[in-house]
Design a protein around this motif. Sequence first.
Motif, PDB file in Angstrom:
ATOM      1  N   ILE A   1      47.276  43.532  43.528  1.00  0.00           N
ATOM      2  CA  ILE A   1      47.579  43.383  41.683  1.00  0.00           C
ATOM      3  C   ILE A   1      46.690  43.348  41.510  1.00  0.00           C
ATOM      4  N   TYR A   2      46.398  44.205  40.070  1.00  0.00           N
ATOM      5  CA  TYR A   2      45.263  44.154  39.362  1.00  0.00           C
ATOM      6  C   TYR A   2      45.943  44.115  38.155  1.00  0.00           C
TER       7      TYR A   2
ATOM      8  N   LEU B   1      38.321  45.764  36.785  1.00  0.00           N
ATOM      9  CA  LEU B   1      39.548  45.424  36.842  1.00  0.00           C
ATOM     10  C   LEU B   1      39.466  44.104  37.308  1.00  0.00           C
ATOM     11  N   VAL B   2      40.844  43.843  36.886  1.00  0.00           N
ATOM     12  CA  VAL B   2      41.058  42.034  37.186  1.00  0.00           C
ATOM     13  C   VAL B   2      42.160  42.099  37.804  1.00  0.00           C
TER      14      VAL B   2
END
Length: 372
Positions: free
Chosen positions: A222-223, A212-213
Amino acid sequence: MQVPFYKIDIGKKEQQRVMDVLQGNAYYAVEDLEANFEKYIGASYAVSTSSGTGALHLAMLAIDLKRGDKVLCSVNAYPAVPEVVRHFDAEPGFIDIDEETFNIDLDKLENYLEDNQSKKLKAVIVSHIAGQPMDLERLYNIAKIYNIKIIEDASDALGGTYRGQKIGSTGATITCFSFSQHLKRNICQGGMLVTEDEDIMARAKLLRNHALVTDEDSLEYIYDVTDVGNKYTMSDLDAAFIDVQLSRQDQTIARQQEIAAKFTQKLKGVAHITIPEAKEDHAYTNYIIKIDKNRDSFARELEKKGIDTGLHYIPLHLLSYYKTKYMLRINDFPVALRNYQTVLSLPIYAALTDKEVDYICDSIKEIAKTRV
């Protein structure tokens, strides 16, 4: 008297740090542990995980292990070692051990590499059994000659040293630690991966949480997902407790070495008992003796006296999955087989008292006298 195989030593500092987390006053416990671990080991990067097995699996992700690749390891290792290789549909290869240290035999490793050179061979995982380190200088030279990565399984060597330098800072591609050593139950779980390679560190940190970023300028929820990762993050509760334990790990090792010296003094020359020899710096996470007359019967007699024991390890080629999968025969690894039939791990930990040490040794001597 009851002597468990392992007993955790918990003080007021551990209790206070856990309470801080529960009260919402330790939001950065994981980050604090990673920073303190880097300082303690002398490593550039430390990435925490939910377990020692998680650290090993994350290491395989970090070196981009793929289907059909091969990773060598000792046949005398905890099942987690080949298991993390198989999760990638890669192939573990097994090497026999040194009879005295129980670690991988470097002569046999070098012979295997000479006879089986392949681009598919990605790494060697070496385990520091019982806290006795490998001959790392020679191991790293072998790795350079054959252009392979070295992954050190330091589950038994947290805080241990090699020629005065902390394991994890000596030159491996990746070193993996466990905060709940093999067959020793802890009240918490956790692992750590350390490396000097910035790219490996970045990949490990990304993949330990589903890849996940997030964008710093966006809302927190928000990812994006940029790869296939896993869930290996450590909890703040575990991190807080482990951080305090880490702060006195050197004292823990000193006490283990003191107990080991007492065992050695009291058991030297006892019939049917062979005591371990330290070839390099030895942390004595485990104290492994050899019993030449029916090890299991000996262990049962100790159990009757309230003394728990352990076994490090059942060789991998005797376990049903690996025996069947790779068509391994019982005599394929004769040294590991011979050791397996005799080795027995005694209780050893900082909370073990001198009175308990004396009781263990007196019990061993008493039982040994009954053997012909």
